[in-house]
Design a protein around this motif. Structure first.
Motif, PDB file in Angstrom:
ATOM      1  N   LEU A  32       0.732  -1.208   0.109  1.00 13.05           N
ATOM      2  CA  LEU A  32       0.060   0.100  -0.116  1.00 13.05           C
ATOM      3  C   LEU A  32       0.897   1.269  -0.116  1.00 13.05           C
ATOM      4  O   LEU A  32       1.698   1.349   0.896  1.00 13.05           O
ATOM      5  CB  LEU A  32      -0.866  -0.127   1.348  1.00 13.05           C
ATOM      6  N   LEU A  33       0.460   2.160  -0.955  1.00 16.34           N
ATOM      7  CA  LEU A  33       1.136   3.709  -1.164  1.00 16.34           C
ATOM      8  C   LEU A  33       0.184   4.442  -0.888  1.00 16.34           C
ATOM      9  O   LEU A  33      -0.783   4.468  -1.628  1.00 16.34           O
ATOM     10  CB  LEU A  33       1.929   3.715  -2.321  1.00 16.34           C
ATOM     11  N   ILE A  34       0.584   5.604   0.009  1.00 19.96           N
ATOM     12  CA  ILE A  34      -0.582   6.480   0.175  1.00 19.96           C
ATOM     13  C   ILE A  34       0.297   7.910  -0.030  1.00 19.96           C
ATOM     14  O   ILE A  34       1.087   8.070   0.943  1.00 19.96           O
ATOM     15  CB  ILE A  34      -1.028   6.362   1.739  1.00 19.96           C
ATOM     16  N   ASP A  35      -0.557   8.605  -0.798  1.00 22.33           N
ATOM     17  CA  ASP A  35       0.470   9.996  -0.918  1.00 22.33           C
ATOM     18  C   ASP A  35       0.016  10.669   0.418  1.00 22.33           C
ATOM     19  O   ASP A  35      -1.055  10.493   1.218  1.00 22.33           O
ATOM     20  CB  ASP A  35      -0.650  10.969  -1.935  1.00 22.33           C
ATOM     21  N   LYS A  36       1.193  11.567   0.714  1.00 21.51           N
ATOM     22  CA  LYS A  36       1.107  12.292   2.056  1.00 21.51           C
ATOM     23  C   LYS A  36      -0.002  12.998   2.296  1.00 21.51           C
ATOM     24  O   LYS A  36      -0.664  13.088   3.412  1.00 21.51           O
ATOM     25  CB  LYS A  36       2.337  13.082   1.934  1.00 21.51           C
ATOM     26  N   GLU A  37      -0.616  13.818   1.255  1.00 16.98           N
ATOM     27  CA  GLU A  37      -1.637  14.739   1.397  1.00 16.98           C
ATOM     28  C   GLU A  37      -2.941  13.616   1.800  1.00 16.98           C
ATOM     29  O   GLU A  37      -3.876  14.110   2.658  1.00 16.98           O
ATOM     30  CB  GLU A  37      -2.015  15.315  -0.050  1.00 16.98           C
ATOM     31  N   THR A  38      -2.992  12.549   1.117  1.00 13.02           N
ATOM     32  CA  THR A  38      -4.309  11.791   1.698  1.00 13.02           C
ATOM     33  C   THR A  38      -3.928  11.286   3.125  1.00 13.02           C
ATOM     34  O   THR A  38      -5.024  11.117   3.917  1.00 13.02           O
ATOM     35  CB  THR A  38      -4.398  10.491   0.664  1.00 13.02           C
ATOM     36  N   TYR A  39      -2.984  10.823   3.366  1.00 13.05           N
ATOM     37  CA  TYR A  39      -2.431  10.192   4.708  1.00 13.05           C
ATOM     38  C   TYR A  39      -2.763  11.255   5.654  1.00 13.05           C
ATOM     39  O   TYR A  39      -3.154  10.672   6.876  1.00 13.05           O
ATOM     40  CB  TYR A  39      -1.073   9.828   4.571  1.00 13.05           C
ATOM     41  N   GLU A  40      -2.540  12.536   5.582  1.00  9.56           N
ATOM     42  CA  GLU A  40      -2.889  13.453   6.527  1.00  9.56           C
ATOM     43  C   GLU A  40      -4.338  14.210   6.530  1.00  9.56           C
ATOM     44  O   GLU A  40      -4.696  14.903   7.395  1.00  9.56           O
ATOM     45  CB  GLU A  40      -1.609  14.823   6.514  1.00  9.56           C
ATOM     46  N   ALA A  41      -4.880  13.779   5.642  1.00  6.16           N
ATOM     47  CA  ALA A  41      -6.362  14.223   5.428  1.00  6.16           C
ATOM     48  C   ALA A  41      -7.214  13.734   6.538  1.00  6.16           C
ATOM     49  O   ALA A  41      -7.048  12.640   7.321  1.00  6.16           O
ATOM     50  CB  ALA A  41      -7.041  13.993   4.138  1.00  6.16           C
ATOM     51  N   GLU A  42      -8.354  14.435   6.974  1.00 11.86           N
ATOM     52  CA  GLU A  42      -9.223  13.907   7.980  1.00 11.86           C
ATOM     53  C   GLU A  42      -9.912  12.710   7.669  1.00 11.86           C
ATOM     54  O   GLU A  42     -10.399  11.848   8.387  1.00 11.86           O
ATOM     55  CB  GLU A  42     -10.139  15.166   8.398  1.00 11.86           C
ATOM     56  N   TYR A  43     -10.434  12.791   6.402  1.00 11.02           N
ATOM     57  CA  TYR A  43     -11.494  11.733   5.883  1.00 11.02           C
ATOM     58  C   TYR A  43     -10.745  10.995   4.632  1.00 11.02           C
ATOM     59  O   TYR A  43      -9.794  11.606   3.987  1.00 11.02           O
ATOM     60  CB  TYR A  43     -12.636  12.389   5.367  1.00 11.02           C
ATOM     61  N   PHE A  44     -11.156   9.852   4.479  1.00  6.46           N
ATOM     62  CA  PHE A  44     -10.471   8.889   3.470  1.00  6.46           C
ATOM     63  C   PHE A  44     -11.983   8.445   2.877  1.00  6.46           C
ATOM     64  O   PHE A  44     -12.792   8.241   3.418  1.00  6.46           O
ATOM     65  CB  PHE A  44      -9.828   7.752   4.322  1.00  6.46           C
ATOM     66  N   SER A  45     -12.041   8.149   1.601  1.00  9.63           N
ATOM     67  CA  SER A  45     -12.889   7.558   0.775  1.00  9.63           C
ATOM     68  C   SER A  45     -12.362   6.245  -0.011  1.00  9.63           C
ATOM     69  O   SER A  45     -11.091   6.206  -0.356  1.00  9.63           O
ATOM     70  CB  SER A  45     -13.650   8.646  -0.254  1.00  9.63           C
ATOM     71  N   CYS A  46     -13.225   5.405  -0.384  1.00  9.29           N
ATOM     72  CA  CYS A  46     -13.052   4.149  -0.910  1.00  9.29           C
ATOM     73  C   CYS A  46     -14.258   3.622  -1.681  1.00  9.29           C
ATOM     74  O   CYS A  46     -15.243   3.607  -1.005  1.00  9.29           O
ATOM     75  CB  CYS A  46     -12.081   3.225  -0.212  1.00  9.29           C
ATOM     76  N   HIS A  47     -13.960   2.601  -2.239  1.00 11.46           N
ATOM     77  CA  HIS A  47     -15.239   1.806  -2.790  1.00 11.46           C
ATOM     78  C   HIS A  47     -15.210   0.487  -1.988  1.00 11.46           C
ATOM     79  O   HIS A  47     -14.061   0.118  -1.427  1.00 11.46           O
ATOM     80  CB  HIS A  47     -15.116   1.381  -4.198  1.00 11.46           C
ATOM     81  N   PRO A  48     -16.269  -0.064  -1.671  1.00  9.87           N
ATOM     82  CA  PRO A  48     -16.098  -1.708  -0.914  1.00  9.87           C
ATOM     83  C   PRO A  48     -16.221  -2.593  -1.854  1.00  9.87           C
ATOM     84  O   PRO A  48     -17.053  -3.578  -1.769  1.00  9.87           O
ATOM     85  CB  PRO A  48     -17.713  -1.366  -0.263  1.00  9.87           C
ATOM     86  N   CYS A  49     -15.125  -2.694  -2.846  1.00 11.61           N
ATOM     87  CA  CYS A  49     -14.768  -3.570  -3.576  1.00 11.61           C
ATOM     88  C   CYS A  49     -15.559  -3.516  -4.914  1.00 11.61           C
ATOM     89  O   CYS A  49     -15.495  -4.496  -5.555  1.00 11.61           O
ATOM     90  CB  CYS A  49     -14.384  -5.085  -3.127  1.00 11.61           C
TER      91      CYS A  49
END
Length: 177
Positions: free
Chosen positions: A130-147
């Motif tokens: 897993l690679l996470i961009d620093k901006e995403t890693y430090e954001a309050e919220y995260f979004s994703c699909h449930p597969c």
């Protein structure tokens, strides 16, 4: 794009891989908001979803090296440009490209447009980094699909980092794109 109202509970029916994603979140007591929508296979289609959930949508890319021996799930802001050269230098892996669809299914049980951190629960051999961009890693919220790209979930990033990723045994590498 038509987007449903916001739900805070899991769907009661749907594909098994989607129900398993919500079961994992519920098992970990991770609160979420979700919306249902038409297939969101492009970032342009995600604009209405972003507005409905009140967050920036994460872009998830499933990548591999030239030999198809090293695999990466990159999570980054939707509007940030992606240059393989910049990422390759940070992770010391040359010749990154999009991984084949069949490997996306084999490793994460996701279809194109649906790559997600929730798919890491299916990577029991830990073949995907897993690679996470620093901006995403430090954001309050995260979004994703449930597969599956017909639903989008809003989570607290701290819950992803502190509860979800340890449960699926994937330690992220934070990158700067």
């Amino acid at each position: 794009m038509t987007v449903s109202e916001i739900y805070t509970t899991a769907p009661t029916q749907g594909p098994e891989k989607v129900l398993e994603s919500f079961a994992l979140l519920d098992q970990l007591h991770i609160p979420y908001s979700r919306v249902e929508h038409e297939p969101a296979e492009t970032m342009e289609a995600c604009a209405a979803i972003s507005d409905a959930l009140g967050i920036r949508i994460c872009k998830n890319l499933f990548l591999c090296n030239r030999q198809k021996t090293d695999f990466y799930l990159l999570t980054m802001p939707e509007d940030k440009p992606f240059h393989t050269k910049d990422l390759s230098a940070q992770i010391h892996s040359a010749r990154l490209s999009f991984a084949p669809e069949e490997l996306l299914w084999e490793l994460l049980h996701c279809t194109p447009g649906s790559a997600t951190v929730l798919g890491l629960a299916n990577d029991t051999e830990r073949r995907v980094q897993l690679l996470i961009d620093k901006e995403t890693y430090e954001a309050e919220y995260f979004s994703c699909h449930p597969c599956l790209c017909t639903s989008t979930i809003k989570l607290k990033t701290s819950d992803v980092k502190n509860m979800l990723l340890p449960k699926v045994h994937h330690e992220p590498i934070v990158v700067e794109l």
